[in-house]
Design a protein around this motif. Structure first.
Motif, mmCIF file in Angstrom:
data_model
loop_
_atom_site.group_PDB
_atom_site.id
_atom_site.type_symbol
_atom_site.label_atom_id
_atom_site.label_comp_id
_atom_site.label_asym_id
_atom_site.label_seq_id
_atom_site.Cartn_x
_atom_site.Cartn_y
_atom_site.Cartn_z
ATOM 1 N N PHE A 109 -6.256 -1.005 -3.041
ATOM 2 C CA PHE A 109 -6.380 0.336 -3.587
ATOM 3 C C PHE A 109 -7.848 0.703 -3.755
ATOM 4 C CE2 PHE A 109 -2.210 -0.989 -4.683
ATOM 5 C CZ PHE A 109 -1.447 0.165 -4.581
ATOM 6 N N SER A 164 0.898 6.105 -5.589
ATOM 7 C CA SER A 164 -0.440 5.635 -5.236
ATOM 8 C C SER A 164 -1.253 5.206 -6.449
ATOM 9 C CB SER A 164 -1.197 6.731 -4.472
ATOM 10 O OG SER A 164 -1.315 7.900 -5.276
ATOM 11 N N SER A 165 -0.953 5.775 -7.615
ATOM 12 C CA SER A 165 -1.737 5.462 -8.812
ATOM 13 C C SER A 165 -1.267 4.151 -9.424
ATOM 14 C CB SER A 165 -1.607 6.600 -9.836
ATOM 15 O OG SER A 165 -2.225 6.241 -11.050
ATOM 16 N N GLN A 204 5.800 4.529 -2.976
ATOM 17 C CA GLN A 204 5.047 5.729 -2.627
ATOM 18 C C GLN A 204 4.089 6.168 -3.738
ATOM 19 O OE1 GLN A 204 5.414 6.651 0.478
ATOM 20 N NE2 GLN A 204 7.057 5.146 0.724
ATOM 21 N N ARG A 229 2.200 3.271 -11.660
ATOM 22 C CA ARG A 229 3.057 2.124 -11.349
ATOM 23 C C ARG A 229 3.251 1.248 -12.581
ATOM 24 N NH1 ARG A 229 2.098 -0.455 -5.347
ATOM 25 N NH2 ARG A 229 2.499 1.430 -4.123
ATOM 26 N N ARG A 246 0.834 -1.195 0.000
ATOM 27 C CA ARG A 246 0.000 0.000 0.000
ATOM 28 C C ARG A 246 0.871 1.248 0.000
ATOM 29 N NH1 ARG A 246 -5.245 0.874 1.819
ATOM 30 N NH2 ARG A 246 -5.289 -1.238 2.658
ATOM 31 N N ALA A 247 0.484 2.234 -0.805
ATOM 32 C CA ALA A 247 1.241 3.474 -0.892
ATOM 33 C C ALA A 247 1.238 4.204 0.447
ATOM 34 C CB ALA A 247 0.647 4.386 -1.981
ATOM 35 N N GLY A 248 2.348 4.854 0.748
ATOM 36 C CA GLY A 248 2.466 5.618 1.981
ATOM 37 C C GLY A 248 3.033 4.835 3.141
ATOM 38 N N HIS A 287 -7.414 5.938 -6.437
ATOM 39 C CA HIS A 287 -6.069 5.668 -6.894
ATOM 40 C C HIS A 287 -6.056 5.315 -8.378
ATOM 41 C CE1 HIS A 287 -5.063 4.506 -2.500
ATOM 42 N NE2 HIS A 287 -4.773 5.768 -2.747
#
Length: 228
Positions: free
Chosen positions: A181, A96-97, A94, A101, A11-13, A185
């Motif tokens: 997601f 998120s999309s 990092q 990616r 997961r992003a972040g 996202h």
């Protein structure tokens, strides 16, 4: 393959773990590709040119300047590309999309595959020109070690960049874990949350009298309770 989620990342972040990052096979391959690129173009730049019998410098690979220029060019580009993709590996979790990616993985896969091919061509080219080089052209065996180092590490670079290509293909095949997601996202638009209903809170209060109750405190006017 380590990690879960979209294209091999979570997961992003999430928090960045440098120790776990360094231990990843992709990171090790990336560092080796950077070192091997330095060895190839550094060997040619430092000892790849000689001036046997003239003031003009000649490439030690059969006096073919194209061979030296090719080795230097692919080595320098591979050097900067390794730095770029190393930074991208750090930043990748990092992102998120999912679409971004995917673009990053496709870029890495295409470049790594193409550079594997260029390293193969470079190895064949340098090895062929070195085989044609006469010992008389290299007084005191000048530059021979540098030439052998450039050829050897060109071959090692083929293996390293092929490994990076395989890792990129594996990340691409992992695809997207949609459970990690939300829709914002995917399209970049925030999701509008509806007002919660059924939470047990009423906005309008209505008063209802308890059923089957009568006012027993007072009797109707003029009525008396009969006595027996």
């Amino acid at each position: 393959m380590e990690g879960a989620g979209s294209f091999g990342a979570g997961r992003a972040g999430g928090a960045f773990d440098p120790i776990a990052f360094v231990k990843q096979p992709q990171t090790i391959l990336r560092i080796l590709s950077w070192i091997f690129a330095i060895v190839v173009f550094g060997s040619i730049v430092n000892e790849g040119y000689i001036n046997s019998g003239s003031e003009r410098l000649h490439c030690i690979f059969n006096k073919n300047n194209d061979a030296c220029n090719y080795g230097i060019t692919i080595g320098v580009i591979a050097f900067f590309a390794s730095i770029f993709f190393f930074a991208l590996d750090i930043y990748f979790p990092q992102i998120s999309s999912v679409k971004d990616r995917k673009k990053a993985v496709l870029l890495e896969m295409a470049f790594s595959g193409f550079w594997t091919f260029l390293w193969f061509v470079g190895f064949c080219f340098l090895a062929n020109q070195w085989q044609r080089t006469s010992p008389k052209e290299l007084p005191l065996n000048q530059g021979a070690d540098a030439a052998r180092a450039a050829i050897a590490f060109s071959f090692f670079s083929i293996i390293i960049w092929a490994g990076l290509t395989v890792r990129a293909v594996q990340k691409y095949l992992l695809g997207t874990d949609m459970t990690l997601f939300t829709t914002d996202h995917l399209d970049g638009n925030p999701t509008i949350q509806p007002y919660p209903t059924g939470s047990g809170m009423e906005t309008t209060e209505t008063y209802q009298s308890p059923p089957f109750t009568e006012n027993l405190q007072t009797s109707p006017k003029g009525y008396q309770v009969p006595t027996y």
